[in-house]
Design a protein around this motif. Sequence first.
Motif, mmCIF file in Angstrom:
data_model
loop_
_atom_site.group_PDB
_atom_site.id
_atom_site.type_symbol
_atom_site.label_atom_id
_atom_site.label_comp_id
_atom_site.label_asym_id
_atom_site.label_seq_id
_atom_site.Cartn_x
_atom_site.Cartn_y
_atom_site.Cartn_z
ATOM 1 N N TYR A 117 18.289 60.993 60.447
ATOM 2 C CA TYR A 117 17.514 60.295 59.420
ATOM 3 C C TYR A 117 16.093 60.859 59.346
ATOM 4 O O TYR A 117 15.547 61.101 58.266
ATOM 5 N N GLY A 118 15.477 61.028 60.526
ATOM 6 C CA GLY A 118 14.120 61.569 60.564
ATOM 7 C C GLY A 118 14.037 62.957 59.976
ATOM 8 O O GLY A 118 13.087 63.286 59.246
ATOM 9 N N THR A 140 3.782 59.349 55.174
ATOM 10 C CA THR A 140 2.996 58.170 54.847
ATOM 11 C C THR A 140 3.719 56.898 55.284
ATOM 12 O O THR A 140 4.888 56.915 55.684
ATOM 13 N N TRP A 141 2.977 55.784 55.136
ATOM 14 C CA TRP A 141 3.572 54.461 55.348
ATOM 15 C C TRP A 141 4.792 54.278 54.439
ATOM 16 O O TRP A 141 5.832 53.769 54.876
ATOM 17 N N LEU A 142 4.704 54.705 53.183
ATOM 18 C CA LEU A 142 5.819 54.557 52.242
ATOM 19 C C LEU A 142 7.060 55.282 52.748
ATOM 20 O O LEU A 142 8.170 54.734 52.715
ATOM 21 N N ALA A 143 6.890 56.523 53.237
ATOM 22 C CA ALA A 143 8.035 57.279 53.742
ATOM 23 C C ALA A 143 8.673 56.568 54.927
ATOM 24 O O ALA A 143 9.905 56.464 55.028
ATOM 25 N N GLY A 144 7.837 56.057 55.857
ATOM 26 C CA GLY A 144 8.369 55.344 57.012
ATOM 27 C C GLY A 144 9.120 54.087 56.615
ATOM 28 O O GLY A 144 10.202 53.801 57.152
ATOM 29 N N ALA A 215 12.660 58.601 63.952
ATOM 30 C CA ALA A 215 12.480 58.706 62.504
ATOM 31 C C ALA A 215 11.039 58.384 62.110
ATOM 32 O O ALA A 215 10.460 59.032 61.229
ATOM 33 N N VAL A 216 10.447 57.383 62.777
ATOM 34 C CA VAL A 216 9.071 56.996 62.467
ATOM 35 C C VAL A 216 8.099 58.117 62.814
ATOM 36 O O VAL A 216 7.169 58.423 62.055
ATOM 37 N N ILE A 217 8.298 58.746 63.971
ATOM 38 C CA ILE A 217 7.426 59.844 64.379
ATOM 39 C C ILE A 217 7.427 60.951 63.334
ATOM 40 O O ILE A 217 6.387 61.542 63.010
ATOM 41 N N MET A 218 8.591 61.230 62.763
ATOM 42 C CA MET A 218 8.758 62.400 61.920
ATOM 43 C C MET A 218 8.246 62.224 60.494
ATOM 44 O O MET A 218 8.038 63.213 59.797
ATOM 45 N N VAL A 219 8.020 60.966 60.036
ATOM 46 C CA VAL A 219 7.695 60.813 58.614
ATOM 47 C C VAL A 219 6.443 59.993 58.319
ATOM 48 O O VAL A 219 6.021 59.925 57.158
ATOM 49 N N THR A 220 5.797 59.369 59.315
ATOM 50 C CA THR A 220 4.702 58.444 58.997
ATOM 51 C C THR A 220 3.316 59.063 59.084
ATOM 52 O O THR A 220 2.325 58.426 58.727
ATOM 53 N N GLY A 221 3.176 60.279 59.572
ATOM 54 C CA GLY A 221 1.871 60.907 59.680
ATOM 55 C C GLY A 221 1.144 60.648 60.972
ATOM 56 O O GLY A 221 0.242 61.394 61.366
ATOM 57 N N ASN A 222 1.470 59.535 61.665
ATOM 58 C CA ASN A 222 0.992 59.247 63.025
ATOM 59 C C ASN A 222 -0.531 59.221 63.158
ATOM 60 O O ASN A 222 -1.094 59.723 64.132
ATOM 61 N N ALA A 223 -1.213 58.635 62.179
ATOM 62 C CA ALA A 223 -2.656 58.422 62.277
ATOM 63 C C ALA A 223 -2.894 56.983 62.725
ATOM 64 O O ALA A 223 -2.449 56.048 62.068
ATOM 65 N N ALA A 224 -3.600 56.818 63.853
ATOM 66 C CA ALA A 224 -3.828 55.480 64.418
ATOM 67 C C ALA A 224 -4.950 54.781 63.662
ATOM 68 O O ALA A 224 -6.020 54.487 64.208
ATOM 69 N N LEU A 225 -4.704 54.505 62.378
ATOM 70 C CA LEU A 225 -5.697 53.883 61.501
ATOM 71 C C LEU A 225 -5.048 52.753 60.721
ATOM 72 O O LEU A 225 -3.849 52.805 60.401
ATOM 73 N N HIS A 587 17.098 68.855 70.589
ATOM 74 C CA HIS A 587 16.970 70.210 70.038
ATOM 75 C C HIS A 587 16.618 70.144 68.552
ATOM 76 O O HIS A 587 15.736 70.881 68.076
ATOM 77 N N LEU A 588 17.271 69.242 67.815
ATOM 78 C CA LEU A 588 16.982 69.087 66.390
ATOM 79 C C LEU A 588 15.558 68.572 66.177
ATOM 80 O O LEU A 588 14.851 69.045 65.278
ATOM 81 N N TYR A 589 15.123 67.636 67.004
ATOM 82 C CA TYR A 589 13.775 67.078 66.875
ATOM 83 C C TYR A 589 12.713 68.162 67.058
ATOM 84 O O TYR A 589 11.778 68.272 66.260
ATOM 85 N N ILE A 590 12.857 68.986 68.089
ATOM 86 C CA ILE A 590 11.867 70.039 68.344
ATOM 87 C C ILE A 590 11.914 71.104 67.250
ATOM 88 O O ILE A 590 10.872 71.572 66.768
ATOM 89 N N LEU A 591 13.114 71.498 66.829
ATOM 90 C CA LEU A 591 13.224 72.472 65.739
ATOM 91 C C LEU A 591 12.532 71.959 64.477
ATOM 92 O O LEU A 591 11.845 72.717 63.779
#
Length: 633
Positions: A117-118, A140-144, A215-225, A587-591
């Motif tokens: 999914y991610g 973004t938040w929307l993508a997550g 999935a959240v790591i891969m699409v939300t941008g990960n800005a602690a704001l 492996h997929l996550y790192i790739l």
Amino acid sequence: MKEKIVKSVFFLTAFFAVVVVSFILLFLLRDGYPIFQTVGIFNFLLGSSWTPSAVEPSYGIFALIIGTILVTLGAMIFAVPLSIGCAIYISELASPRVKSILKPATELLAGIPSVVYGFFGLIVLTTFIRTTFNIPTGQTWLAGSVLLGIMALPTIISVSEDAISSVPREYHEGSLAVGATRWQTISRVVVPGALSGIAAAIILGIGRAIGETMAVIMVTGNAALIPDPIWNVLSPIRTLTGTLGIEMGDVAVGSDHYHALFGLAVVLLIIALIVNLSAVAILSYLRDGRNAGPARSPRFKSPFYSSLKNKFDQWFRIVALVLLILLLLSAGLWWAALAVVLAAAAWHYGRDRLSQKYIQTIAFAVITAAALIVLAILAIILGDIIINGFPALSWDFLTQAPSNLGRSGGIFPAIVGTLYLVTGAILIALPIGVGAAIYLVEYTREGRITKLIRTGVDLLNGTPSIVFGLFGFAFLVLFLKIGVSLLAGMITLALMVLPTVIRTTEESLKNVPQSLREGSLALGATQWQTIRKVVIPPAIPGIVTGAILSIGRAAGETAPIMFVAVVFSTRFLPNSLFEPVMALPYHLYILSTNVPNSSTNRYGTALVLLMLVVAFYSVAILIRSHYAKKARG
């Protein structure tokens, strides 16, 4: 004496879930408590800045909590209408043939690994958002929220459909007999009668969204704001689980940052357990109500209560509508916001002028559209991965080791490593889970001990997968000094799938007719002989189904093993249980996140992982369908 020994062994297997939950809490608190002493619990929870790597580090997780809440809220706004519409369609409108297609389709959605999914969200969804809204990045938040909403669909659909189907047929027939249309019956009799189950479904969906990591790591941008303004869905965001997944692998053991991450895990676990136990309590209440039958008289509701409830419903609809309009406007979708306003106004002022026949036609069209959207989502995800992944498949890709950081070569060590992990996990979880289920069904009645054990199983089932990974790291890797190894991964995955094995085995044992037990005991057989020779054989298909579902879930998990068992790339298979392995999800996550110009092998890896997991789930569905038809015959 033999009977007592057997019963004691089964009791120990059942109590194991309670022990595991206790150990998880103990080790999380042990490693998280120092940060509460250093920073203070209120500063930790309410501090707005999370900068653990700064010259003067700050450990406030309030922005992470808000990020988790906002992403989950957006996911539910996306998922709940689609899920309930699809559940109503499956239960009330679909023909048996359509139902036989739609139900397995939703189960396949549940079987897609979160890292797939991610990957889809990172490649397709974020690109669509970036180009549609003309912004620098689609993470973004929307993508997550959209992605988590898709992942929550199967859970909400399945539980809601069960709740709607459990409403007595007499309610349908009575409503139709007094002249109500099918839609009036569904909207005013069936759905209100299933409301508790639907509420539990939504709560379980919330739990699914809160506990998701990869999935959240891969699409939300990960800005602690915290988004500014708070409804800006195009802002990047970071969640509790995302922070654990990103930072745990690089932190120094014993540092304040290390303890802060474990403190964060404690907060995450408490939130997830509250959410899941709330759903379990509602479902238990609903089950008890059904078992009580028609003898239970409804409680009298005063006119004041009815008036208060109506006002609450009206205000809830208004607030939900305003929130939806604000979210659409913040995303730049002014035309969608205008369409929602016009549709709401037309419905409010025009519904009394429309005949019930037209209202039913509109309602059924909307419900059918919800079911079609769910099918379309599945088709888009599978289509994208199959079309782009198929060209990567070759004999060399499946049988060679990776090279050039995974851009070329194959994924053979990752395939074998994944099979090693799931085989070891099921060999550990199956005997413990089956033993626990046998004790709960055959050896005990409902009491304090049974409730404690069931609560332990429910808590274990509600624990986020990333928390299992942290526990495995703290207990297996560091405390027991097993190290990052195949064995640590097997044990961690076994603990994660144990509730699935217990639940499916318990249901299978309950489905064995009580008359078979009574007949065996009447002929002089002992309880253990009855269980071994009479009860277990007819329950084996259900036990096998549970085992296959557990294998499928374990094969697709990334978060539990990323700290305890795996490496990104190796040319050799492990020679012992104490060596790390490659695994397809990691492996997929790192790739996907760290290796540019690897598009072909990314899609190939995603397709192989998807085929592996879907194969396991398909076998389980076929076994269940076969024996369901056999039982009906």
